[in-house]
Design an enzyme around this catalytic site. Structure first.
Site, PDB file in Angstrom:
ATOM      1  N   ASP A 153      -4.348  11.054  -0.747  1.00  0.00           N
ATOM      2  CA  ASP A 153      -4.931  10.231   0.299  1.00  0.00           C
ATOM      3  C   ASP A 153      -5.988   9.352  -0.364  1.00  0.00           C
ATOM      4  O   ASP A 153      -6.755   9.815  -1.207  1.00  0.00           O
ATOM      5  CB  ASP A 153      -5.560  11.108   1.383  1.00  0.00           C
ATOM      6  CG  ASP A 153      -5.638  10.374   2.709  1.00  0.00           C
ATOM      7  OD1 ASP A 153      -4.674   9.665   3.058  1.00  0.00           O
ATOM      8  OD2 ASP A 153      -6.657  10.495   3.408  1.00  0.00           O
ATOM      9  N   TYR A 171      -5.365  -2.959   0.485  1.00  0.00           N
ATOM     10  CA  TYR A 171      -6.608  -3.724   0.393  1.00  0.00           C
ATOM     11  C   TYR A 171      -6.781  -4.436  -0.956  1.00  0.00           C
ATOM     12  O   TYR A 171      -7.856  -4.969  -1.239  1.00  0.00           O
ATOM     13  CB  TYR A 171      -7.811  -2.790   0.605  1.00  0.00           C
ATOM     14  CG  TYR A 171      -7.900  -2.183   1.988  1.00  0.00           C
ATOM     15  CD1 TYR A 171      -8.603  -2.822   3.010  1.00  0.00           C
ATOM     16  CD2 TYR A 171      -7.297  -0.961   2.282  1.00  0.00           C
ATOM     17  CE1 TYR A 171      -8.705  -2.257   4.284  1.00  0.00           C
ATOM     18  CE2 TYR A 171      -7.392  -0.390   3.554  1.00  0.00           C
ATOM     19  CZ  TYR A 171      -8.093  -1.048   4.534  1.00  0.00           C
ATOM     20  OH  TYR A 171      -8.195  -0.496   5.798  1.00  0.00           O
ATOM     21  N   ASP A 172      -5.753  -4.440  -1.802  1.00  0.00           N
ATOM     22  CA  ASP A 172      -5.904  -4.965  -3.167  1.00  0.00           C
ATOM     23  C   ASP A 172      -6.407  -6.410  -3.212  1.00  0.00           C
ATOM     24  O   ASP A 172      -7.173  -6.770  -4.106  1.00  0.00           O
ATOM     25  CB  ASP A 172      -4.580  -4.880  -3.933  1.00  0.00           C
ATOM     26  CG  ASP A 172      -4.356  -3.499  -4.524  1.00  0.00           C
ATOM     27  OD1 ASP A 172      -5.320  -2.710  -4.579  1.00  0.00           O
ATOM     28  OD2 ASP A 172      -3.218  -3.213  -4.940  1.00  0.00           O
ATOM     29  N   LYS A 215      -4.184  -2.952 -13.496  1.00  0.00           N
ATOM     30  CA  LYS A 215      -4.691  -2.179 -12.344  1.00  0.00           C
ATOM     31  C   LYS A 215      -4.477  -0.682 -12.605  1.00  0.00           C
ATOM     32  O   LYS A 215      -5.386   0.119 -12.443  1.00  0.00           O
ATOM     33  CB  LYS A 215      -3.990  -2.583 -11.034  1.00  0.00           C
ATOM     34  CG  LYS A 215      -4.479  -1.716  -9.865  1.00  0.00           C
ATOM     35  CD  LYS A 215      -3.734  -1.854  -8.545  1.00  0.00           C
ATOM     36  CE  LYS A 215      -4.218  -0.783  -7.559  1.00  0.00           C
ATOM     37  NZ  LYS A 215      -3.469  -0.659  -6.324  1.00  0.00           N
TER      38      LYS A 215
HETATM   39  P1  ITT Z   1       1.025   7.938   2.834  1.00  0.00           P
HETATM   40  O1  ITT Z   1       0.060   8.742   3.655  1.00  0.00           O
HETATM   41  O2  ITT Z   1       2.426   8.048   3.311  1.00  0.00           O
HETATM   42  O3  ITT Z   1       0.894   8.209   1.376  1.00  0.00           O
HETATM   43  P2  ITT Z   1      -0.667   5.737   3.650  1.00  0.00           P
HETATM   44  O4  ITT Z   1      -0.483   4.246   3.622  1.00  0.00           O
HETATM   45  O5  ITT Z   1      -1.023   6.371   4.949  1.00  0.00           O
HETATM   46  O6  ITT Z   1       0.649   6.378   3.018  1.00  0.00           O
HETATM   47  P3  ITT Z   1      -3.269   6.365   2.566  1.00  0.00           P
HETATM   48  O7  ITT Z   1      -3.665   6.992   3.863  1.00  0.00           O
HETATM   49  O8  ITT Z   1      -3.609   7.076   1.326  1.00  0.00           O
HETATM   50  O9  ITT Z   1      -1.701   6.111   2.537  1.00  0.00           O
HETATM   51  O10 ITT Z   1      -3.822   4.889   2.446  1.00  0.00           O
HETATM   52  C1  ITT Z   1      -4.949   4.438   3.130  1.00  0.00           C
HETATM   53  C2  ITT Z   1      -4.944   2.951   3.197  1.00  0.00           C
HETATM   54  O11 ITT Z   1      -5.423   2.425   1.958  1.00  0.00           O
HETATM   55  C3  ITT Z   1      -3.596   2.292   3.458  1.00  0.00           C
HETATM   56  O12 ITT Z   1      -3.820   1.163   4.272  1.00  0.00           O
HETATM   57  C4  ITT Z   1      -3.146   1.859   2.081  1.00  0.00           C
HETATM   58  O13 ITT Z   1      -2.312   0.711   2.133  1.00  0.00           O
HETATM   59  C5  ITT Z   1      -4.473   1.553   1.401  1.00  0.00           C
HETATM   60  N1  ITT Z   1      -4.403   1.841  -0.030  1.00  0.00           N
HETATM   61  C6  ITT Z   1      -4.074   3.014  -0.618  1.00  0.00           C
HETATM   62  N2  ITT Z   1      -4.097   2.882  -1.963  1.00  0.00           N
HETATM   63  C7  ITT Z   1      -4.451   1.604  -2.218  1.00  0.00           C
HETATM   64  C8  ITT Z   1      -4.626   0.845  -3.392  1.00  0.00           C
HETATM   65  O14 ITT Z   1      -4.416   1.367  -4.600  1.00  0.00           O
HETATM   66  N3  ITT Z   1      -4.981  -0.439  -3.289  1.00  0.00           N
HETATM   67  C9  ITT Z   1      -5.170  -1.005  -2.079  1.00  0.00           C
HETATM   68  N4  ITT Z   1      -5.024  -0.372  -0.912  1.00  0.00           N
HETATM   69  C10 ITT Z   1      -4.659   0.918  -0.977  1.00  0.00           C
END
Ligand code: ITT
Length: 199
Positions: free
Chosen positions: A68, A149-150, A170
């Site tokens: 997460d 959020y990249d 990255k």
């Molecule tokens: P899973 O739970 O299925 O893995 P998710 O999109 O719900 O997918 P997260 O809760 O971990 O995954 O992600 C939280 C948010 O942060 C989500 O909007 C992602 O797109 C974003 N995010 C995660 N890793 C990121 C990264 O490396 N760079 C930019 N945004 C990221």
């Protein structure tokens, strides 16, 4: 060694497959056509990571990695943090817009990505790993690479956003790359026990 990745986020899956290439075979729920929906309502990244990993481990019976990630913005008291995925109901585009709007042109823009990984190797064998990267929130979106959020995050020491950067760059410095380095170290140390468990 084979690990099931407890994620349906395609950007995340792509990055993890790239970083682990040649070391670990990563299987995603999409590869197995597994349709599982998990309510990410934990109070912490760790709680959500373990929930995802345990759910998939139970279904597939494989060694499973869950993660997460949250973007913690100091000006917003650490938000969106654990709420990063569902900051709005409008996906990544809506989330980025809301964040930029809240920040305005303010000078305090420091932020960090934090990833917590939960590696489930058995019902009562779970290991945790964390990775962070410091940076700041850009004034506007820039770049077409990456995901989430990249395009609004500029890592400390750089002028470009993660979305403008080469993917390999990255992965070399990111929260996810750092957490995975710790996973690699653990797997090497425990190789004798894991080689049969996670094949
Ligand atoms: P899973 O739970 O299925 O893995 P998710 O999109 O719900 O997918 P997260 O809760 O971990 O995954 O992600 C939280 C948010 O942060 C989500 O909007 C992602 O797109 C974003 N995010 C995660 N890793 C990121 C990264 O490396 N760079 C930019 N945004 C990221």
């Amino acid at each position: 060694m084979k690990l099931l990745l407890a994620s349906r986020n395609e950007g995340k899956i792509r990055e993890i497959k790239t970083i682990t290439e040649g070391r670990i075979e990563i299987i995603s729920p999409l590869d197995l056509s597994l349709e599982v929906s998990i309510l990410e309502n934990g109070r912490s990244l760790k709680a959500n990571a373990i929930k995802k990993a345990l759910t998939y481990h139970k279904i597939a019976g494989m060694c499973t990695l869950g993660e997460d990630t949250g973007l913690e913005v100091d000006f917003l008291g650490g938000e969106p943090g654990v709420h990063s995925a569902r900051y709005t109901n409008y996906g990544d585009v809506g989330n980025r817009e809301k964040l930029l709007k809240k920040m305005g042109r303010g000078e305090e823009r420091t932020a960090r990505f934090r990833t917590v990984m939960a590696l489930v190797l058995g019902e009562d064998w779970v290991e945790f790993f964390e990775g962070t990267i410091e940076g700041k929130i850009a004034l506007e979106e820039k770049g077409n690479g990456g995901f989430g959020y990249d395009s609004i995050f500029i890592p400390a020491g750089y002028r470009e956003t993660f979305a403008e950067m080469d993917e390999a760059e990255k992965n070399r410095i990111s929260h996810r790359g750092k957490a995975l380095k710790k996973v690699f170290g653990f797997l090497e140390r425990e190789w004798e026990k894991l080689k049969d468990l996670c094949k």
